[in-house]
Design an enzyme around this catalytic site. Structure first.
Site, PDB file in Angstrom:
ATOM      1  CB  CYS A   2      31.073  12.693  38.544  1.00  0.00           C
ATOM      2  SG  CYS A   2      31.513  13.384  36.953  1.00  0.00           S
ATOM      3  NE  ARG A  27      32.349  13.471  44.367  1.00  0.00           N
ATOM      4  CZ  ARG A  27      33.632  13.365  44.748  1.00  0.00           C
ATOM      5  NH1 ARG A  27      33.993  13.847  45.917  1.00  0.00           N
ATOM      6  NH2 ARG A  27      34.533  12.825  43.982  1.00  0.00           N
ATOM      7  CD1 TRP A  74      33.497  19.210  36.756  1.00  0.00           C
ATOM      8  CD2 TRP A  74      31.741  20.317  37.548  1.00  0.00           C
ATOM      9  NE1 TRP A  74      33.795  20.531  36.701  1.00  0.00           N
ATOM     10  CE2 TRP A  74      32.745  21.254  37.170  1.00  0.00           C
ATOM     11  CE3 TRP A  74      30.553  20.812  38.060  1.00  0.00           C
ATOM     12  CZ2 TRP A  74      32.587  22.621  37.319  1.00  0.00           C
ATOM     13  CZ3 TRP A  74      30.391  22.176  38.197  1.00  0.00           C
ATOM     14  CH2 TRP A  74      31.390  23.069  37.833  1.00  0.00           C
ATOM     15  CG  ASN A 100      34.451  10.870  40.316  1.00  0.00           C
ATOM     16  OD1 ASN A 100      34.544  11.858  39.581  1.00  0.00           O
ATOM     17  ND2 ASN A 100      35.034  10.817  41.498  1.00  0.00           N
ATOM     18  N   GLY A 101      35.719  10.405  37.126  1.00  0.00           N
ATOM     19  CA  GLY A 101      37.132  10.486  36.736  1.00  0.00           C
ATOM     20  C   GLY A 101      37.251  10.627  35.232  1.00  0.00           C
ATOM     21  CD  GLU A 482      41.519  37.310  42.966  1.00  0.00           C
ATOM     22  OE1 GLU A 482      40.990  38.153  42.208  1.00  0.00           O
ATOM     23  OE2 GLU A 482      40.870  36.402  43.516  1.00  0.00           O
ATOM     24  CE  LYS A 486      38.377  35.789  46.094  1.00  0.00           C
ATOM     25  NZ  LYS A 486      38.525  36.151  44.709  1.00  0.00           N
ATOM     26  CD  GLU A 489      34.576  37.920  46.374  1.00  0.00           C
ATOM     27  OE1 GLU A 489      33.482  37.869  45.782  1.00  0.00           O
ATOM     28  OE2 GLU A 489      35.604  37.412  45.924  1.00  0.00           O
ATOM     29  CG  HIS A 505      51.334  60.193  41.161  1.00  0.00           C
ATOM     30  ND1 HIS A 505      52.031  61.284  40.703  1.00  0.00           N
ATOM     31  CD2 HIS A 505      52.148  59.125  40.960  1.00  0.00           C
ATOM     32  CE1 HIS A 505      53.195  60.908  40.220  1.00  0.00           C
ATOM     33  NE2 HIS A 505      53.304  59.589  40.357  1.00  0.00           N
ATOM     34  CE  LYS A 604      31.945  30.157  42.311  1.00  0.00           C
ATOM     35  NZ  LYS A 604      33.211  30.816  42.761  1.00  0.00           N
TER      36      LYS A 604
HETATM   37  C1  AGP Z   1      35.403  36.417  42.639  1.00  0.00           C
HETATM   38  O1  AGP Z   1      35.754  36.011  43.929  1.00  0.00           O
HETATM   39  C2  AGP Z   1      33.981  36.945  42.577  1.00  0.00           C
HETATM   40  N1  AGP Z   1      33.057  35.976  43.066  1.00  0.00           N
HETATM   41  C3  AGP Z   1      33.596  37.498  41.217  1.00  0.00           C
HETATM   42  O2  AGP Z   1      34.385  38.631  40.986  1.00  0.00           O
HETATM   43  C4  AGP Z   1      33.770  36.537  40.017  1.00  0.00           C
HETATM   44  O3  AGP Z   1      35.134  36.328  39.762  1.00  0.00           O
HETATM   45  C5  AGP Z   1      33.140  37.206  38.785  1.00  0.00           C
HETATM   46  O4  AGP Z   1      31.751  37.363  39.023  1.00  0.00           O
HETATM   47  C6  AGP Z   1      33.341  36.404  37.500  1.00  0.00           C
HETATM   48  O5  AGP Z   1      32.718  35.158  37.602  1.00  0.00           O
HETATM   49  P1  AGP Z   1      33.013  34.070  36.444  1.00  0.00           P
HETATM   50  O6  AGP Z   1      34.465  33.758  36.524  1.00  0.00           O
HETATM   51  O7  AGP Z   1      32.146  32.900  36.775  1.00  0.00           O
HETATM   52  O8  AGP Z   1      32.663  34.699  35.133  1.00  0.00           O
END
Ligand code: AGP
Length: 609
Positions: A2, A27, A74, A100-101, A482, A486, A489, A505, A604
């Site tokens: 926080c 935060r 938070w 905070n904590g 993964e 990364k 994107e 294949h 996000k």
């Molecule tokens: C991950 O780097 C991406 N931003 C995206 O795939 C993300 O993981 C996905 O949209 C799921 O988000 P969430 O974990 O908030 O549900």
């Protein structure tokens, strides 16, 4: 995590505190509040949601005064709500606290205070502090805070004001960060530099267990022994934007380097006095586990990739058939879901609509829902029977990093806990694996330090490529998925992950001179097969970057570039091998001049279907 801010001087406390809280929203932004002392006493205002909700409320009905404290939250204990927002006060409203904590022993103190006639309004741990100070208060605020601190266990930074002590703020740094700002006839306290940098660049980094008393005429710092001490005054040369990233160029890089701490926060706060896993929010019993004949793990993107690791762990430790599915596909695939089904929902934000929809679909069919999320009070958490919160702190960058690694920690802990509870995991295995898990954050730190330069060098080599392949077998394939996400994107390079055994294949037709291939080869028992696959693509001209354990030095003879990472058990290698792909994607995006934290077309949290 926080954010707290305090001000005393001759300025407008409300304006200064709100401005500071805005700089600390990174935060936490579940709720915000402010408490100010003026001629009519101590006034508190707090609102759930973003800081703007509080600011709008105050715009119409401001609180005048030149001493006050503020907080942006938070949530960890108690869902986001007006009543759970800070500041918290004693029953008469004459003492206000922001925190905070986490106060780890708040339950026992709360019981004691209720027995003494105190009544509580909120579900938070923080409210205990306000009543405890009240209990010890007899006019000297500093003394009362000292006595209260002697009773508290946990990690916390506090700022306290009292109606009857209108010319002072008392604050404590106890594990959680706290900074003192020194202005001209005005003094500040804050969780972080950005909150007060606009008003002063003279700061004191309080040391652990320091207490400060701020007045209009100056300040005093008291060390852990409560004796007055002198602390160095630093002149900050950062600008505000840089400061909220704590010196990192982007939130993503900061969050990559926060992973060791985030892993420890998620793990160590769930160990009992014997060092065993203690999941207070998870009410699944041995009988429940014996009744579960199928597990689904559902998520999107990175959360889905964490679920792939979780699937392996549940199958191995729980001996239950576990299926992982992409949330947006889950409802279209025929699944056999009933009261004997456990559905594990993974979501950093807890607001991804595809995931939420899958959750509700499974619940309507009778499944028990366990969610893993990073946001207390999120929609996913509210719709679940049980919740495992990752304590990674706010993840600001769109590309998920510390959320992923703490989701893996969540799966390790759940699989260990359930396996032992169900009796499908021997105690000595449990002990050995948990012991290794406790040391993993240090290995993540070592890996961060050892691969950063290589990731920059490889980024320079691949930055102009239009396509790239990740390869892996078993758990390494999940890491490859993964890593591919990364890279694509945030660098916008078309990257695909393939099971290394699948290349022959069809996909190998795409390999030509100079095609970059990143081969993850950390799984003991699959290493030789991976070496063969690397040789297959090398023979067709690929430029191969190998990622493997320190012991596999021979891989340097096969690959164009070899990244050596710290060693651990096979199941823990995904937590270590993902570091290089994270840093590689960061540096590649940076070199290409992309907006690392806010890549094109993405958000996000995807709250649309
Ligand atoms: C991950 O780097 C991406 N931003 C995206 O795939 C993300 O993981 C996905 O949209 C799921 O988000 P969430 O974990 O908030 O549900």
């Amino acid at each position: 995590m926080c954010g707290i801010v305090g001000y005393i001087g001759k300025g407008n406390a409300q304006e200064i505190i709100l401005d500071g809280l805005e700089k600390l929203e990174y935060r936490g932004y579940d709720s915000a509040g402010i408490a100010i002392i003026n001629k009519s006493g101590l006034k508190t205002r707090k609102k759930v949601g973003r800081l703007s909700n509080l600011a709008n409320d105050l715009k119409g009905d401001p609180i005048n005064g030149d001493v006050g404290i503020g907080h942006t939250r938070w949530a960890t204990h108690g869902a986001p709500s007006d009543v759970n927002s800070h500041p918290h006060t004693n029953m008469s409203g004459s003492i206000a606290v922001v925190h905070n904590g986490i106060i780890e022993n708040y339950r026992s103190i709360k019981e004691e205070l209720v027995g003494l006639g105190y009544s509580f309004k909120s579900e938070t741990d923080t409210e205990v502090v306000a009543h405890l100070i009240d209990y010890y208060y007899s006019g000297d605020l500093l003394e009362a805070v000292f006595k209260a601190e002697d009773r508290l266990k946990g990690a916390y930074a506090l700022a306290v004001i009292a109606k009857d002590n209108p010319d002072e703020i008392v604050a404590i740094r106890h594990e959680s960060p706290l900074i003192l700002g020194i202005g001209e006839g005005e003094y500040f306290v804050a969780s972080d530099i950005p909150a007060i940098l606009k008003y002063t660049n003279k700061m004191v980094y309080l040391e652990n267990k320091d207490t400060i008393r701020l007045t209009r005429n100056g300040y005093k710092v008291y060390g852990p022994d409560r004796m007055e001490v002198k602390r160095d005054i630093n002149t900050i040369m950062w600008d505000v934007e840089a400061a909220s990233k704590e010196g990192f160029e982007h939130f993503m890089l900061k969050e990559i380097y926060q992973q060791p701490k985030a892993i420890d926060e998620t793990l160590f706060r769930r160990l009992d006095d014997d060092g065993n896993i203690y999941l207070e929010n998870i009410k699944i019993t041995k009988e429940d586990l014996n009744n579960i004949d199928r597990i689904y793990i559902v998520g999107c993107g990175t959360a889905y990739h964490a679920g792939l690791i979780g699937r392996y762990l549940f199958q191995t430790f729980l001996k239950v058939n576990t299926i992982t599915d992409i949330a947006s596909e889950f409802r279209y695939n025929e699944h056999y879901i009933d009261e004997r089904t456990l559905v594990v929902v993974v979501s950093q934000s807890g607001e991804t609509l595809d995931t939420l929809t899958a959750l509700k679909d499974a619940r309507e069919k009778g499944a028990r829902i366990l969610s893993i999320t990073n946001v207390v009070g999120s929609s996913v958490s509210r719709e679940s029977n049980d919740v495992f919160y990752t304590w990674a702190g706010p993840e600001i960058a769109v590309a998920s990093t510390k959320a992923y690694t703490t989701q893996l920690v969540a799966f390790y802990m759940l699989a260990l806990h359930f396996g032992r509870l169900k009796g499908t995991l021997e105690d000595e295995c449990y002990d050995e694996i948990l012991e290794e898990l406790k040391g993993l954050s240090q290995k993540v730190q070592l890996t961060l330090e050892s691969v950063n330069e290589s990731s920059k060098e490889v980024a320079n080599k691949i930055k102009d490529n239009h396509s790239l392949f990740y390869l892996g077998r078993g758990l390494d394939y999940n890491t490859a998925l993964e890593g591919a996400l990364k890279l694509k994107e945030i660098s916008y390079i078309h990257t695909e992950a393939f099971p290394a055994g699948e290349l022959k294949h069809g996909t190998i037709a795409l390999i030509e001179e100079g095609t970059p291939v990143i081969a993850i080869a950390t799984q003991q028992g699959l290493y030789d097969k991976m070496v063969s696959n690397i040789k297959e693509v090398k023979a067709r001209g690929a430029f191969v970057i190998g990622v493997t354990r320190h012991r596999n030095r021979d891989l340097e003879q096969v690959c164009d570039y070899t990244i050596f990472i710290e060693e651990s058990f096979n199941i823990f290698m995904p937590l270590l091998s993902v570091i290089f792909p994270q840093l590689l994607s960061y540096h590649t995006s940076l070199i290409k001049g992309n907006d690392v934290d806010k890549p094109r077309n993405l958000a996000k949290s995807v709250t649309v279907e």
